[in-house]
Every structure is written in C-alpha cells, then in structure tokens.
Motif scaffolding. Structure first.
Motif, PDB file in Angstrom:
ATOM      1  N   ASP A 130      51.137  59.507  70.179  1.00 16.83           N
ATOM      2  CA  ASP A 130      50.473  59.127  68.900  1.00 16.83           C
ATOM      3  C   ASP A 130      51.296  60.114  68.018  1.00 16.83           C
ATOM      4  OD1 ASP A 130      48.869  57.204  69.966  1.00 16.83           O
ATOM      5  OD2 ASP A 130      47.052  58.590  70.338  1.00 16.83           O
ATOM      6  N   ILE A 131      51.521  61.252  68.323  1.00 16.60           N
ATOM      7  CA  ILE A 131      51.997  62.373  67.464  1.00 16.60           C
ATOM      8  C   ILE A 131      53.366  61.849  67.016  1.00 16.60           C
ATOM      9  CG2 ILE A 131      52.826  64.680  67.004  1.00 16.60           C
ATOM     10  CD1 ILE A 131      50.522  65.733  68.790  1.00 16.60           C
ATOM     11  N   ALA A 132      54.410  61.471  68.234  1.00 13.74           N
ATOM     12  CA  ALA A 132      55.612  61.208  67.851  1.00 13.74           C
ATOM     13  C   ALA A 132      55.732  59.882  66.869  1.00 13.74           C
ATOM     14  CB  ALA A 132      56.399  60.891  69.185  1.00 13.74           C
ATOM     15  N   SER A 133      54.870  59.074  67.114  1.00 16.26           N
ATOM     16  CA  SER A 133      54.697  57.839  66.214  1.00 16.26           C
ATOM     17  C   SER A 133      54.194  58.142  64.800  1.00 16.26           C
ATOM     18  CB  SER A 133      54.095  56.840  66.814  1.00 16.26           C
ATOM     19  OG  SER A 133      52.924  57.213  67.063  1.00 16.26           O
ATOM     20  N   GLY A 134      53.668  59.184  64.579  1.00 16.86           N
ATOM     21  CA  GLY A 134      53.250  59.402  63.238  1.00 16.86           C
ATOM     22  C   GLY A 134      51.637  59.133  62.993  1.00 16.86           C
ATOM     23  N   LYS A 135      50.840  58.367  64.079  1.00 12.37           N
ATOM     24  CA  LYS A 135      49.800  57.871  63.998  1.00 12.37           C
ATOM     25  C   LYS A 135      48.763  58.816  63.596  1.00 12.37           C
ATOM     26  CE  LYS A 135      46.394  54.977  66.499  1.00 12.37           C
ATOM     27  NZ  LYS A 135      46.107  54.396  67.509  1.00 12.37           N
ATOM     28  N   LEU A 136      48.963  60.242  64.153  1.00 13.19           N
ATOM     29  CA  LEU A 136      48.008  61.179  63.959  1.00 13.19           C
ATOM     30  C   LEU A 136      48.618  62.365  62.944  1.00 13.19           C
ATOM     31  CD1 LEU A 136      46.538  62.013  67.705  1.00 13.19           C
ATOM     32  CD2 LEU A 136      45.787  60.635  65.882  1.00 13.19           C
ATOM     33  N   ALA A 137      47.724  62.973  62.134  1.00 16.61           N
ATOM     34  CA  ALA A 137      48.223  64.188  61.405  1.00 16.61           C
ATOM     35  C   ALA A 137      48.285  65.446  62.085  1.00 16.61           C
ATOM     36  CB  ALA A 137      47.178  64.489  60.187  1.00 16.61           C
ATOM     37  N   VAL A 138      49.124  66.311  61.847  1.00 17.83           N
ATOM     38  CA  VAL A 138      49.361  67.384  62.855  1.00 17.83           C
ATOM     39  C   VAL A 138      49.261  68.701  62.004  1.00 17.83           C
ATOM     40  CG1 VAL A 138      51.208  68.561  64.025  1.00 17.83           C
ATOM     41  CG2 VAL A 138      50.930  65.927  64.126  1.00 17.83           C
ATOM     42  N   THR A 139      48.587  69.594  62.582  1.00 21.92           N
ATOM     43  CA  THR A 139      48.640  70.867  61.929  1.00 21.92           C
ATOM     44  C   THR A 139      48.826  72.065  62.911  1.00 21.92           C
ATOM     45  OG1 THR A 139      46.580  70.113  60.678  1.00 21.92           O
ATOM     46  CG2 THR A 139      46.723  72.375  61.005  1.00 21.92           C
ATOM     47  N   GLY A 140      49.760  72.946  62.545  1.00 26.37           N
ATOM     48  CA  GLY A 140      50.407  73.889  63.492  1.00 26.37           C
ATOM     49  C   GLY A 140      51.193  74.980  62.940  1.00 26.37           C
ATOM     50  N   ASP A 225      57.780  75.740  66.797  1.00 21.58           N
ATOM     51  CA  ASP A 225      57.949  76.950  67.207  1.00 21.58           C
ATOM     52  C   ASP A 225      58.947  77.534  65.982  1.00 21.58           C
ATOM     53  OD1 ASP A 225      59.820  79.371  68.520  1.00 21.58           O
ATOM     54  OD2 ASP A 225      57.823  79.498  69.250  1.00 21.58           O
ATOM     55  N   PRO A 226      58.292  78.381  65.089  1.00 23.63           N
ATOM     56  CA  PRO A 226      59.136  79.002  64.129  1.00 23.63           C
ATOM     57  C   PRO A 226      60.588  79.538  64.639  1.00 23.63           C
ATOM     58  CG  PRO A 226      57.010  79.839  63.719  1.00 23.63           C
ATOM     59  CD  PRO A 226      57.015  79.111  65.151  1.00 23.63           C
ATOM     60  N   ALA A 227      60.527  80.326  65.462  1.00 20.41           N
ATOM     61  CA  ALA A 227      61.848  80.881  65.933  1.00 20.41           C
ATOM     62  C   ALA A 227      62.901  79.987  66.329  1.00 20.41           C
ATOM     63  CB  ALA A 227      61.577  81.801  67.247  1.00 20.41           C
ATOM     64  N   ASP A 228      62.519  78.755  67.166  1.00 19.45           N
ATOM     65  CA  ASP A 228      63.554  77.889  67.653  1.00 19.45           C
ATOM     66  C   ASP A 228      63.860  77.167  66.537  1.00 19.45           C
ATOM     67  OD1 ASP A 228      63.033  78.569  70.243  1.00 19.45           O
ATOM     68  OD2 ASP A 228      61.469  77.181  70.756  1.00 19.45           O
ATOM     69  N   LEU A 229      62.988  76.659  65.616  1.00 19.87           N
ATOM     70  CA  LEU A 229      63.543  76.150  64.525  1.00 19.87           C
ATOM     71  C   LEU A 229      64.403  76.815  63.441  1.00 19.87           C
ATOM     72  CD1 LEU A 229      59.857  74.695  63.110  1.00 19.87           C
ATOM     73  CD2 LEU A 229      61.592  73.490  64.693  1.00 19.87           C
ATOM     74  N   LEU A 230      64.105  77.897  63.197  1.00 13.89           N
ATOM     75  CA  LEU A 230      65.046  78.791  62.489  1.00 13.89           C
ATOM     76  C   LEU A 230      66.553  78.981  63.352  1.00 13.89           C
ATOM     77  CD1 LEU A 230      62.962  81.712  61.229  1.00 13.89           C
ATOM     78  CD2 LEU A 230      63.810  79.731  60.038  1.00 13.89           C
ATOM     79  N   ALA A 231      66.515  78.996  64.481  1.00 12.21           N
ATOM     80  CA  ALA A 231      67.498  79.365  64.993  1.00 12.21           C
ATOM     81  C   ALA A 231      68.595  77.726  65.242  1.00 12.21           C
ATOM     82  CB  ALA A 231      67.484  79.708  66.668  1.00 12.21           C
ATOM     83  N   ALA A 232      67.855  76.664  65.248  1.00  9.77           N
ATOM     84  CA  ALA A 232      68.665  75.473  65.211  1.00  9.77           C
ATOM     85  C   ALA A 232      69.136  75.425  63.746  1.00  9.77           C
ATOM     86  CB  ALA A 232      67.483  74.520  65.240  1.00  9.77           C
ATOM     87  N   LEU A 233      68.598  75.774  62.724  1.00  6.98           N
ATOM     88  CA  LEU A 233      69.188  75.769  61.476  1.00  6.98           C
ATOM     89  C   LEU A 233      70.345  76.482  61.372  1.00  6.98           C
ATOM     90  CD1 LEU A 233      65.931  75.818  58.843  1.00  6.98           C
ATOM     91  CD2 LEU A 233      67.409  73.800  59.446  1.00  6.98           C
ATOM     92  N   ALA A 259      52.292  82.388  57.184  1.00  8.74           N
ATOM     93  CA  ALA A 259      51.609  82.894  58.289  1.00  8.74           C
ATOM     94  C   ALA A 259      50.567  82.091  58.719  1.00  8.74           C
ATOM     95  CB  ALA A 259      51.003  84.302  57.539  1.00  8.74           C
ATOM     96  N   GLY A 260      49.975  81.121  57.900  1.00 14.26           N
ATOM     97  CA  GLY A 260      48.847  80.353  58.387  1.00 14.26           C
ATOM     98  C   GLY A 260      49.696  78.980  59.040  1.00 14.26           C
TER      99      GLY A 260
END
Length: 307
Positions: A130-140, A225-233, A259-260
């Motif tokens: 459901d998350i991958a298809s976009g059916k649900l809103a995501v917070t994190g 994960d912020p660290a993984d995302l930054l490393a990928a960029l 921070a939030g």
C-alpha cells in the motif's frame, strides 16, 4: 353625256392621302413615349429596390454588430485576454476538478468499506504494498532536496548557453532515481506523491506533473534513512554532474535534513495502465515465455497496450 375620261383629281388624291402618310410618325412618337415611360418606371423600381436592399443590409449589420458587442462584453467578463490569465484560469479549473476527483474517490472508498462491513471480505496485499503503490500517506524521517534555476546575475563562463542556466527534466530524474536507490520508502515532488508510474515533464522552466504545472524551485521530499539517502545522492554520477554546474553557473541546490518527521501525501492520480510491455524471458503463463517467438511477442505487446 358624261365625260368618258374624267380628269384625274391628282391634287384631291394627294390631299386625301396626307393623313395616311402622317399616321406612322404619330405611332412612332407614341411608342417612344411609352418606352420612355417604361424606362422611367423601371429606373424608379430599381432605385426603390436598391434603397430597400441597402436598408436591409444596414439593419442586419447593425444587429450583428450589436450581438457581437454583447458577446464580446460577456466573454471579456469571463475570459482573460492574456496568456498568463488563461493559464491561471486553467490551473484554477484543474484544481477544482482535482478536488472533485478526491471527493469522488473518498465516496468510492466509503462505499467499498460499507460493502466490506456488509460481509464482503477484502484483504490488502500488505502495508508495504500500500505504501509502494501510494495508497497510504507516509510520515517519517527523511530529507528534502531543492533545485532552482541560476540567478540572472550569476557567473557566466565562456561557452555557457541559456539551457545551462535552468533545471532540466533529467536533473530531477537523477535526484529521484538516486533517492529510490538510497532506500526511500515514499517520495513527493512538490505537493504530489511520486510512485513507479509517475511521469513529469519540463516545458521550458515549468514543470508539468499529472496535469499540474509548477515553477522553480522544485522540491523533492523523501522519507527514509537520512544517512543512506545522502550517501546515494553523493554517489550518483548524474547528480554529481548537476552539482558541478551548481558551482559553475550558480544553479540552485539545497539539501535539508529536518529534525522532525516529514509528511508525504497519498497518491491522488490515476493508476490505470495505458501502455505496457513484458520483458523478454518473463514467464507469462506456465510454459509461455515472452520473446520465444515473434507471434508470442506481438500478441503479448498487443495485450499489454490494449491493441
């Protein structure tokens, strides 16, 4: 005894014949008078018809001009006459239609839930699906990436063209693909959810995404994960190429790590597939593999694309 050879009265005969000789001249004058009368009457008739025709044309023209003026006033009151105004009207109309679609989708979900509560059993493929298809809103937790055009008074190295000073479609694609590779769980471009079938296009310096248009700066929000995302960029070569132009001409590049928690909305577009193809070697049915024969491949493509 009467005279056997009376003298011919020549003068009398001539005198008697004079009225007969004058009759053709009188008839000719009569004919000329009648012809002149008919000609005058025809001229008066043509003049009258011409006057009536001109009056009718003027009346019709006045009616048309009046109707056109009223229509123009009504149109001016409803439609702007400049491109920016027309674009604003279309954007507002699109927003209204999007709200109607969201409302109808909510009603469909309510009716589906009512049927489910009435005894129909429906099972989700799982929260991850459901998350991958976009059916649900995501917070994190996650990061935001902002890309912007170069400023008008920025540096201009030799050989720099206008295309080097704006954010292009491939720049956004590079960032989004790098974030997916970095393990992003959900992503949004501007205020819209990005899923596997999302397609956007840059027209000049305007971004078109699912019927809506946006101007820079373009903001990508990724939950993961912020660290993984930054490393990928940092590791993506296409992103590194864009960042080299950031230093050269001043293109906008800003990465934020709030921070939030970040919020990514649910996908509100259509999920119907219009075009699809099966990669060669994929098992379509038991014993039927795509690409084994031309006929099979052609049939598969037709089935995938709807003909």
């Amino acid at each position: 005894m009467p005279d056997q050879h009376p003298e011919r009265r020549v003068h009398g005969a001539h005198a008697a014949g004079r009225p007969e000789a004058a009759a053709p001249s009188a008839r000719l004058d009569d004919a000329r008078a009648r012809a002149a009368h008919r000609l005058a009457r025809q001229r008066r008739g043509r003049a009258l018809r011409g006057t009536v025709s001109i009056g009718l044309v003027m009346a019709l023209s006045g009616a048309l001009f009046t109707a056109n003026a009223r229509l123009a006033r009504g149109t001016d009151a409803r439609q702007p006459q400049d491109l920016a105004g027309l674009q604003a009207n279309e954007d507002a109309r699109r927003e209204r239609l999007a709200d109607q679609v969201a409302d109808l989708r909510a009603r469909v979900d309510d009716l589906t839930q009512q049927q489910t509560d009435a005894g129909l059993e429906w099972q989700s493929a799982g929260q991850a699906f459901d998350i991958a298809s976009g059916k649900l809103a995501v917070t994190g937790t996650g990061i935001t990436v902002s890309l912007d055009d170069a400023p008008a008074d920025g540096p201009r190295p030799a050989g720099t063209g206008p295309d080097d000073l704006v954010v292009h479609q491939q720049d956004l694609q590079a960032v989004i693909n790098a974030l997916w590779a970095g393990g992003a769980e959900a992503m949004a471009l501007m205020d819209q959810r990005v899923i596997s079938t999302s397609a956007f296009q840059c027209i000049g310096n305007v971004l078109s995404l699912q019927g809506r248009r946006y101007s820079p700066p373009y903001v990508v929000t990724a939950v993961g994960d912020p660290a993984d995302l930054l490393a990928a960029l940092d590791a993506d070569p296409a992103v590194r190429a864009y960042r080299s132009w950031v230093d050269a001409v001043g293109l906008g590049w800003e990465v934020g790590r709030p921070a939030g928690d970040l919020e990514v909305p649910a996908y509100d577009g259509s999920v119907d597939m219009r075009y699809a193809s099966v990669p060669e070697g994929t098992e379509i049915l038991p014993g039927l593999v795509a690409g084994e024969s031309t006929a099979t491949s052609t049939q598969t493509r037709r089935q995938g694309t709807g003909g």
